[in-house]
Scaffold this motif. Sequence first.
Motif, PDB file in Angstrom:
ATOM      1  N   VAL A 156       0.851  -1.193   0.000  1.00  0.00           N
ATOM      2  CA  VAL A 156       0.000   0.000   0.000  1.00  0.00           C
ATOM      3  C   VAL A 156       0.886   1.243   0.000  1.00  0.00           C
ATOM      4  N   LYS A 157       0.611   2.193  -0.901  1.00  0.00           N
ATOM      5  CA  LYS A 157       1.389   3.426  -1.002  1.00  0.00           C
ATOM      6  C   LYS A 157       0.661   4.604  -0.355  1.00  0.00           C
ATOM      7  N   VAL A 158      -0.679   4.620  -0.422  1.00  0.00           N
ATOM      8  CA  VAL A 158      -1.481   5.699   0.141  1.00  0.00           C
ATOM      9  C   VAL A 158      -2.527   5.077   1.060  1.00  0.00           C
ATOM     10  N   LEU A 159      -2.637   5.596   2.283  1.00  0.00           N
ATOM     11  CA  LEU A 159      -3.558   5.051   3.268  1.00  0.00           C
ATOM     12  C   LEU A 159      -4.325   6.183   3.925  1.00  0.00           C
ATOM     13  N   ALA A 160      -5.628   6.004   4.078  1.00  0.00           N
ATOM     14  CA  ALA A 160      -6.463   6.979   4.784  1.00  0.00           C
ATOM     15  C   ALA A 160      -7.049   6.285   6.005  1.00  0.00           C
ATOM     16  N   LEU A 161      -6.839   6.866   7.179  1.00  0.00           N
ATOM     17  CA  LEU A 161      -7.362   6.325   8.430  1.00  0.00           C
ATOM     18  C   LEU A 161      -8.408   7.273   8.987  1.00  0.00           C
ATOM     19  N   GLU A 162      -9.438   6.696   9.566  1.00  0.00           N
ATOM     20  CA  GLU A 162     -10.461   7.488  10.248  1.00  0.00           C
ATOM     21  C   GLU A 162     -10.538   6.956  11.665  1.00  0.00           C
ATOM     22  N   SER A 163     -10.454   7.851  12.636  1.00  0.00           N
ATOM     23  CA  SER A 163     -10.397   7.437  14.032  1.00  0.00           C
ATOM     24  C   SER A 163     -11.323   8.303  14.867  1.00  0.00           C
ATOM     25  N   ILE A 164     -11.916   7.706  15.875  1.00  0.00           N
ATOM     26  CA  ILE A 164     -12.716   8.469  16.829  1.00  0.00           C
ATOM     27  C   ILE A 164     -11.823   8.755  18.022  1.00  0.00           C
ATOM     28  N   GLY A 165     -11.456  10.006  18.175  1.00  0.00           N
ATOM     29  CA  GLY A 165     -10.553  10.419  19.242  1.00  0.00           C
ATOM     30  C   GLY A 165      -9.108  10.151  18.874  1.00  0.00           C
ATOM     31  N   PRO A 166      -8.197  10.933  19.411  1.00  0.00           N
ATOM     32  CA  PRO A 166      -6.776  10.736  19.100  1.00  0.00           C
ATOM     33  C   PRO A 166      -6.210   9.532  19.846  1.00  0.00           C
ATOM     34  N   ASP A 167      -5.619   8.617  19.129  1.00  0.00           N
ATOM     35  CA  ASP A 167      -4.994   7.442  19.742  1.00  0.00           C
ATOM     36  C   ASP A 167      -3.726   7.131  18.955  1.00  0.00           C
ATOM     37  N   LEU A 206       0.041   9.350   4.046  1.00  0.00           N
ATOM     38  CA  LEU A 206      -0.906   8.980   5.096  1.00  0.00           C
ATOM     39  C   LEU A 206      -1.850  10.138   5.337  1.00  0.00           C
ATOM     40  N   TYR A 207      -3.134   9.849   5.311  1.00  0.00           N
ATOM     41  CA  TYR A 207      -4.155  10.841   5.624  1.00  0.00           C
ATOM     42  C   TYR A 207      -4.914  10.335   6.853  1.00  0.00           C
ATOM     43  N   ILE A 208      -5.014  11.183   7.868  1.00  0.00           N
ATOM     44  CA  ILE A 208      -5.721  10.809   9.088  1.00  0.00           C
ATOM     45  C   ILE A 208      -6.828  11.813   9.356  1.00  0.00           C
ATOM     46  N   GLU A 209      -8.021  11.304   9.613  1.00  0.00           N
ATOM     47  CA  GLU A 209      -9.134  12.145  10.018  1.00  0.00           C
ATOM     48  C   GLU A 209      -9.534  11.703  11.423  1.00  0.00           C
ATOM     49  N   VAL A 210      -9.471  12.618  12.353  1.00  0.00           N
ATOM     50  CA  VAL A 210      -9.824  12.320  13.737  1.00  0.00           C
ATOM     51  C   VAL A 210     -11.142  13.005  14.040  1.00  0.00           C
ATOM     52  N   MET A 211     -12.105  12.210  14.495  1.00  0.00           N
ATOM     53  CA  MET A 211     -13.419  12.750  14.865  1.00  0.00           C
ATOM     54  C   MET A 211     -13.518  12.734  16.383  1.00  0.00           C
ATOM     55  N   PHE A 212     -14.035  13.796  16.930  1.00  0.00           N
ATOM     56  CA  PHE A 212     -14.223  13.898  18.371  1.00  0.00           C
ATOM     57  C   PHE A 212     -15.704  13.799  18.667  1.00  0.00           C
ATOM     58  N   LEU A 213     -16.053  12.980  19.637  1.00  0.00           N
ATOM     59  CA  LEU A 213     -17.437  12.849  20.056  1.00  0.00           C
ATOM     60  C   LEU A 213     -17.725  13.911  21.108  1.00  0.00           C
TER      61      LEU A 213
END
Length: 50
Positions: free
Chosen positions: A13-24, A41-48
């Motif tokens: 894998v050359k490009v990866l997108a992660l989606e996470s709830i809260g920073p970990d 690497l693309y990271i999207e962090v969602m906060f509840l």
Amino acid sequence: MISTSLTPKLRTVKVLALESIGPDLEQVVSFLRCFPCLEKLYIEVMFLSC
């Protein structure tokens, strides 16, 4: 994020997108060890909100 068993094919894998709830950061770093050839690497962090 959900831990899964990764096959050797995913190591290319050359490009990866992660989606996470809260920073970990600890889980993100352990997940990235499965992708030694990762270039972007693309990271999207969602906060509840409570």
